[in-house]
Design a protein around this motif. Sequence first.
Motif, short mmCIF file in Angstrom:
data_model
loop_
_atom_site.label_atom_id
_atom_site.label_comp_id
_atom_site.label_asym_id
_atom_site.label_seq_id
_atom_site.Cartn_x
_atom_site.Cartn_y
_atom_site.Cartn_z
N VAL A 44 -68.68 64.89 -22.04
CA VAL A 44 -68.57 63.77 -23.15
C VAL A 44 -68.47 64.43 -24.54
N LEU A 45 -67.15 63.36 -24.79
CA LEU A 45 -67.48 64.23 -26.37
C LEU A 45 -67.42 62.93 -27.45
N ASP A 46 -68.62 63.13 -28.52
CA ASP A 46 -68.95 62.40 -29.19
C ASP A 46 -68.42 62.39 -30.55
N LEU A 47 -67.80 61.67 -31.44
CA LEU A 47 -67.15 61.43 -32.06
C LEU A 47 -67.78 60.41 -33.10
N SER A 48 -68.21 59.79 -33.16
CA SER A 48 -69.21 59.00 -33.75
C SER A 48 -68.78 59.29 -34.94
N ALA A 49 -69.33 60.66 -35.35
CA ALA A 49 -69.42 60.70 -36.94
C ALA A 49 -68.24 61.23 -37.75
N VAL A 50 -67.16 60.86 -36.47
CA VAL A 50 -65.67 61.52 -37.02
C VAL A 50 -65.43 60.64 -38.04
N GLY A 51 -64.65 60.19 -39.16
CA GLY A 51 -64.18 59.29 -39.43
C GLY A 51 -62.44 60.31 -39.96
N PHE A 52 -62.00 60.66 -39.05
CA PHE A 52 -60.95 61.10 -39.42
C PHE A 52 -60.42 62.46 -38.48
N ARG A 84 -64.51 62.73 -21.71
CA ARG A 84 -64.25 61.19 -21.65
C ARG A 84 -64.91 61.14 -23.29
N ILE A 85 -64.28 60.77 -23.95
CA ILE A 85 -64.53 60.39 -25.74
C ILE A 85 -65.69 59.28 -25.61
N ALA A 86 -66.55 59.68 -26.63
CA ALA A 86 -67.21 58.88 -27.36
C ALA A 86 -67.65 57.91 -28.37
N GLY A 87 -68.00 56.93 -28.90
CA GLY A 87 -68.25 56.70 -29.70
C GLY A 87 -67.38 56.94 -31.17
N PRO A 88 -65.77 56.81 -30.55
CA PRO A 88 -64.90 56.67 -32.52
C PRO A 88 -64.36 55.52 -33.04
N THR A 89 -64.73 55.75 -34.15
CA THR A 89 -64.61 55.20 -35.31
C THR A 89 -63.40 54.48 -35.34
N ALA A 90 -63.38 53.48 -35.71
CA ALA A 90 -62.16 52.67 -35.77
C ALA A 90 -61.18 52.94 -35.96
N ALA A 91 -61.09 53.78 -37.18
CA ALA A 91 -60.03 54.92 -37.93
C ALA A 91 -59.48 55.81 -36.44
N VAL A 122 -54.19 58.27 -21.97
CA VAL A 122 -54.21 59.20 -21.52
C VAL A 122 -56.06 59.81 -21.53
N LEU A 123 -56.61 59.12 -22.65
CA LEU A 123 -57.83 60.14 -22.23
C LEU A 123 -58.50 58.71 -22.58
N ALA A 124 -59.64 58.84 -21.75
CA ALA A 124 -61.11 58.30 -21.51
C ALA A 124 -61.72 57.63 -22.76
N LEU A 125 -61.64 56.03 -23.42
CA LEU A 125 -62.48 55.73 -25.25
C LEU A 125 -63.26 55.18 -24.30
N TYR A 126 -64.81 55.37 -24.96
CA TYR A 126 -66.03 54.77 -25.10
C TYR A 126 -66.53 54.41 -26.15
N ASP A 127 -67.70 53.47 -26.23
CA ASP A 127 -68.17 52.95 -27.06
C ASP A 127 -68.89 53.55 -27.52
N THR A 128 -69.61 54.01 -26.41
CA THR A 128 -70.96 54.55 -26.34
C THR A 128 -71.23 55.82 -25.87
N VAL A 129 -72.33 57.08 -26.46
CA VAL A 129 -71.84 58.07 -25.83
C VAL A 129 -73.25 58.21 -24.01
N GLU A 130 -73.70 57.14 -24.24
CA GLU A 130 -74.47 56.18 -22.83
C GLU A 130 -73.03 55.90 -21.47
N ALA A 190 -69.90 56.62 -21.68
CA ALA A 190 -69.08 57.86 -21.44
C ALA A 190 -70.25 58.86 -20.34
N ALA A 191 -71.11 59.04 -20.80
CA ALA A 191 -72.29 59.26 -19.84
C ALA A 191 -72.28 58.55 -18.65
N ALA A 192 -72.52 58.00 -18.55
CA ALA A 192 -72.48 57.13 -17.21
C ALA A 192 -71.27 57.12 -16.37
#
Length: 113
Positions: A45-53, A76-83, A96-104, A106-108
């Motif tokens: 699970v790759l948490d990108l919630s802090a990544v803005g660019f 699984r990609i977790a928490g991608p920002t809108a950008a 191609v990649l699974a995007l999820y709103d939260t780490v939880e 994606a982890a589930a």
Amino acid sequence: MNLTIEPQESFVLARIEDARLDALSAPDFKARMAGALTGAAPKVVLDLSAVGFIDSAGLASILSLVKGLPEGGDLRIAGPTAAVRAVFRLTRLDKVLALYDTVEDAAAAAGAR
């Protein structure tokens, strides 16, 4: 690059704590992830919630991670920002990649496979 890698019970949580995943940080990300993902079929699970660019080098490093996973591995990609989500959508990598709103979330999903 500020990257934390935390093995969990059924997956590995990787959290990028920088605002950018770009040509400067992508090689370090790639090398550190490759070193951390040795073993049997890791689910990541790759948490990108802090990544803005994210740029093409950042996307390439994520795709390289996917290609480097052993058979049965999963990313699984977790928490991608809108950008960041917009870049995935623009490049059609959201197909191609699974995007999820939260780490939880994606982890589930990672634990369920």
